[in-house]
Motif scaffolding. Structure first.
Motif, PDB file in Angstrom:
ATOM      1  N   GLY A  20       0.814  -1.214   0.000  1.00 36.69           N
ATOM      2  CA  GLY A  20       0.000   0.000   0.000  1.00 36.69           C
ATOM      3  C   GLY A  20       0.842   1.255   0.000  1.00 36.69           C
ATOM      4  O   GLY A  20       0.481   2.263  -0.611  1.00 36.69           O
ATOM      5  N   LEU A  21       1.991   1.181   0.681  1.00 35.81           N
ATOM      6  CA  LEU A  21       2.907   2.320   0.716  1.00 35.81           C
ATOM      7  C   LEU A  21       3.404   2.668  -0.685  1.00 35.81           C
ATOM      8  O   LEU A  21       3.554   3.847  -1.027  1.00 35.81           O
ATOM      9  N   GLU A  22       3.639   1.657  -1.499  1.00 36.52           N
ATOM     10  CA  GLU A  22       4.095   1.902  -2.871  1.00 36.52           C
ATOM     11  C   GLU A  22       3.049   2.677  -3.659  1.00 36.52           C
ATOM     12  O   GLU A  22       3.380   3.595  -4.418  1.00 36.52           O
ATOM     13  N   TYR A  23       1.776   2.323  -3.483  1.00 43.28           N
ATOM     14  CA  TYR A  23       0.705   3.056  -4.155  1.00 43.28           C
ATOM     15  C   TYR A  23       0.621   4.489  -3.632  1.00 43.28           C
ATOM     16  O   TYR A  23       0.386   5.434  -4.401  1.00 43.28           O
ATOM     17  N   THR A  24       0.794   4.662  -2.328  1.00 42.31           N
ATOM     18  CA  THR A  24       0.763   5.998  -1.746  1.00 42.31           C
ATOM     19  C   THR A  24       1.847   6.878  -2.344  1.00 42.31           C
ATOM     20  O   THR A  24       1.602   8.032  -2.716  1.00 42.31           O
ATOM     21  N   ILE A  25       3.057   6.340  -2.457  1.00 46.30           N
ATOM     22  CA  ILE A  25       4.170   7.105  -3.026  1.00 46.30           C
ATOM     23  C   ILE A  25       3.919   7.402  -4.502  1.00 46.30           C
ATOM     24  O   ILE A  25       4.140   8.533  -4.973  1.00 46.30           O
ATOM     25  N   LEU A  26       3.444   6.406  -5.245  1.00 46.89           N
ATOM     26  CA  LEU A  26       3.164   6.586  -6.670  1.00 46.89           C
ATOM     27  C   LEU A  26       2.138   7.689  -6.893  1.00 46.89           C
ATOM     28  O   LEU A  26       2.344   8.590  -7.719  1.00 46.89           O
ATOM     29  N   ILE A  27       1.046   7.632  -6.166  1.00 46.02           N
ATOM     30  CA  ILE A  27      -0.020   8.621  -6.341  1.00 46.02           C
ATOM     31  C   ILE A  27       0.456  10.001  -5.903  1.00 46.02           C
ATOM     32  O   ILE A  27       0.137  11.013  -6.540  1.00 46.02           O
ATOM     33  N   THR A  28       1.228  10.051  -4.819  1.00 45.64           N
ATOM     34  CA  THR A  28       1.739  11.337  -4.340  1.00 45.64           C
ATOM     35  C   THR A  28       2.666  11.979  -5.364  1.00 45.64           C
ATOM     36  O   THR A  28       2.522  13.164  -5.694  1.00 45.64           O
ATOM     37  N   VAL A  29       3.616  11.218  -5.878  1.00 49.88           N
ATOM     38  CA  VAL A  29       4.583  11.756  -6.838  1.00 49.88           C
ATOM     39  C   VAL A  29       3.888  12.199  -8.123  1.00 49.88           C
ATOM     40  O   VAL A  29       4.105  13.317  -8.612  1.00 49.88           O
ATOM     41  N   ALA A  30       3.038  11.324  -8.666  1.00 47.40           N
ATOM     42  CA  ALA A  30       2.335  11.660  -9.912  1.00 47.40           C
ATOM     43  C   ALA A  30       1.369  12.821  -9.700  1.00 47.40           C
ATOM     44  O   ALA A  30       1.273  13.732 -10.542  1.00 47.40           O
ATOM     45  N   GLY A  31       0.662  12.800  -8.577  1.00 43.61           N
ATOM     46  CA  GLY A  31      -0.291  13.870  -8.300  1.00 43.61           C
ATOM     47  C   GLY A  31       0.389  15.212  -8.104  1.00 43.61           C
ATOM     48  O   GLY A  31      -0.084  16.240  -8.597  1.00 43.61           O
ATOM     49  N   LEU A  32       1.519  15.217  -7.396  1.00 44.93           N
ATOM     50  CA  LEU A  32       2.232  16.473  -7.176  1.00 44.93           C
ATOM     51  C   LEU A  32       2.888  16.986  -8.455  1.00 44.93           C
ATOM     52  O   LEU A  32       3.015  18.198  -8.644  1.00 44.93           O
ATOM     53  N   ALA A  33       3.314  16.081  -9.331  1.00 46.13           N
ATOM     54  CA  ALA A  33       3.848  16.516 -10.626  1.00 46.13           C
ATOM     55  C   ALA A  33       2.771  17.243 -11.413  1.00 46.13           C
ATOM     56  O   ALA A  33       3.008  18.326 -11.986  1.00 46.13           O
ATOM     57  N   LEU A  34       1.566  16.668 -11.418  1.00 46.07           N
ATOM     58  CA  LEU A  34       0.434  17.331 -12.081  1.00 46.07           C
ATOM     59  C   LEU A  34       0.091  18.630 -11.365  1.00 46.07           C
ATOM     60  O   LEU A  34      -0.162  19.661 -12.011  1.00 46.07           O
ATOM     61  N   GLY A  35       0.089  18.593 -10.036  1.00 43.12           N
ATOM     62  CA  GLY A  35      -0.242  19.785  -9.266  1.00 43.12           C
ATOM     63  C   GLY A  35       0.743  20.921  -9.478  1.00 43.12           C
ATOM     64  O   GLY A  35       0.356  22.085  -9.559  1.00 43.12           O
ATOM     65  N   LEU A  36       2.036  20.584  -9.564  1.00 43.50           N
ATOM     66  CA  LEU A  36       3.046  21.608  -9.824  1.00 43.50           C
ATOM     67  C   LEU A  36       2.822  22.265 -11.175  1.00 43.50           C
ATOM     68  O   LEU A  36       2.916  23.492 -11.309  1.00 43.50           O
ATOM     69  N   PHE A  37       2.534  21.433 -12.177  1.00 43.56           N
ATOM     70  CA  PHE A  37       2.289  21.986 -13.514  1.00 43.56           C
ATOM     71  C   PHE A  37       1.087  22.927 -13.505  1.00 43.56           C
ATOM     72  O   PHE A  37       1.168  24.075 -13.973  1.00 43.56           O
ATOM     73  N   LEU A  38      -0.036  22.449 -12.947  1.00 40.93           N
ATOM     74  CA  LEU A  38      -1.244  23.274 -12.909  1.00 40.93           C
ATOM     75  C   LEU A  38      -1.031  24.523 -12.056  1.00 40.93           C
ATOM     76  O   LEU A  38      -1.474  25.613 -12.414  1.00 40.93           O
ATOM     77  N   GLY A  39      -0.346  24.341 -10.923  1.00 37.56           N
ATOM     78  CA  GLY A  39      -0.141  25.459 -10.023  1.00 37.56           C
ATOM     79  C   GLY A  39       0.751  26.536 -10.606  1.00 37.56           C
ATOM     80  O   GLY A  39       0.466  27.727 -10.460  1.00 37.56           O
ATOM     81  N   ILE A  40       1.836  26.126 -11.262  1.00 32.00           N
ATOM     82  CA  ILE A  40       2.737  27.104 -11.875  1.00 32.00           C
ATOM     83  C   ILE A  40       2.029  27.861 -12.992  1.00 32.00           C
ATOM     84  O   ILE A  40       2.118  29.088 -13.096  1.00 32.00           O
ATOM     85  N   VAL A  41       1.287  27.116 -13.833  1.00 35.80           N
ATOM     86  CA  VAL A  41       0.567  27.759 -14.939  1.00 35.80           C
ATOM     87  C   VAL A  41      -0.477  28.742 -14.401  1.00 35.80           C
ATOM     88  O   VAL A  41      -0.537  29.908 -14.817  1.00 35.80           O
ATOM     89  N   ALA A  42      -1.309  28.278 -13.454  1.00 36.72           N
ATOM     90  CA  ALA A  42      -2.360  29.145 -12.912  1.00 36.72           C
ATOM     91  C   ALA A  42      -1.764  30.320 -12.146  1.00 36.72           C
ATOM     92  O   ALA A  42      -2.276  31.444 -12.223  1.00 36.72           O
ATOM     93  N   GLY A  43      -0.671  30.078 -11.417  1.00 38.27           N
ATOM     94  CA  GLY A  43      -0.037  31.160 -10.674  1.00 38.27           C
ATOM     95  C   GLY A  43       0.537  32.227 -11.583  1.00 38.27           C
ATOM     96  O   GLY A  43       0.395  33.428 -11.322  1.00 38.27           O
ATOM     97  N   LEU A  44       1.205  31.794 -12.659  1.00 31.65           N
ATOM     98  CA  LEU A  44       1.768  32.761 -13.614  1.00 31.65           C
ATOM     99  C   LEU A  44       0.666  33.525 -14.327  1.00 31.65           C
ATOM    100  O   LEU A  44       0.803  34.733 -14.581  1.00 31.65           O
ATOM    101  N   ILE A  45      -0.421  32.840 -14.658  1.00 34.69           N
ATOM    102  CA  ILE A  45      -1.551  33.518 -15.306  1.00 34.69           C
ATOM    103  C   ILE A  45      -2.108  34.613 -14.407  1.00 34.69           C
ATOM    104  O   ILE A  45      -2.413  35.725 -14.863  1.00 34.69           O
TER     105      ILE A  45
END
Length: 224
Positions: A20-45
């Motif tokens: 279960g820990l592996e899934y937690t890490i996978l989802i966290t890393v992938a989710g934060l990568a998406l979140g960083l992209f969306l956050g940087i774009v929305a923040g710059l806008i």
């Protein structure tokens, strides 16, 4: 019947919890990568001048920050497929939910860091012949990024812990695995303690890495 703590139960449960820990890490890393992209774009806008794009970015940020993550997860997994006619796998839904949610908060972190840089920095850079993009890339962004690290670290830790909410859609992450084990051996105290310790190890490791990054960036500034 008196309670008897059985540490062996924790030891025996770790192999299953690690899955279960592996899934937690996978989802966290992938989710934060998406979140960083969306956050940087929305923040710059939101730091720009295009009114329509700022309206869209603001609507996204306020909608996500104004609704609970668990509602967003349920809507994405149970509600949206009814409208689109497409079933979203639980892990995919989890990554999207964590990413979209984190992105709204990261956008405000980015915006706040950028506007905290004195306007004179931009004027000085433009006076040397740099265009707007170059000024942001070489002058504003490096300074703003250093200021983002502490609040970004907090958001990363929050998002990591928020993956536990994905239990409602059956994602086999750490919390879900804990529930499954308890349903078999009924050792709630030992299992939840083991789950808590694993989450603690993750958050402490993440905090350490972020502090290390911050120290290295500060040391680099001192050398320059």
């Amino acid at each position: 019947m008196a309670f008897e703590f059985q540490p062996q139960v924790m030891i025996d449960s770790f192999p299953l919890l690690i899955g279960g820990l592996e899934y937690t890490i996978l989802i966290t890393v992938a989710g934060l990568a998406l979140g960083l992209f969306l956050g940087i774009v929305a923040g710059l806008i939101n730091c720009g001048t295009n009114k329509f794009l700022k309206y869209v970015a603001t609507a996204y940020i306020e909608t996500i920050r104004g609704t609970p993550l668990i509602v967003q997860v349920m809507f994405l997994y149970f509600g949206l497929p009814l409208a689109l006619g497409v079933r979203i796998p639980p892990v995919t839904a989890g990554v999207i939910a964590i990413g979209v949610n984190a992105g709204a908060y990261i956008a405000e972190i980015v915006r706040g860091a950028i506007i905290s840089i004195h306007h004179g920095q931009e004027e000085a850079a433009r006076s040397t012949g740099l265009n707007k993009f170059q000024t942001m890339l070489y002058v504003i962004w490096p300074q703003a990024f250093r200021r983002m690290i502490p609040p970004l670290g907090n958001q990363f830790i929050i998002s990591l812990k928020d993956t536990s909410l994905l239990v409602v859609i059956g994602v086999a992450e750490l919390t879900r695995r804990g529930q499954e084990i308890i349903s078999i051996n009924f050792k709630a105290f030992e299992i939840w303690l083991a789950v808590a310790l694993l989450y603690l190890c993750l958050t402490l490791s993440l905090s350490y890495l972020l502090r290390l990054l911050e120290r290295r960036m500060n040391a680099k500034i001192m050398k320059n």
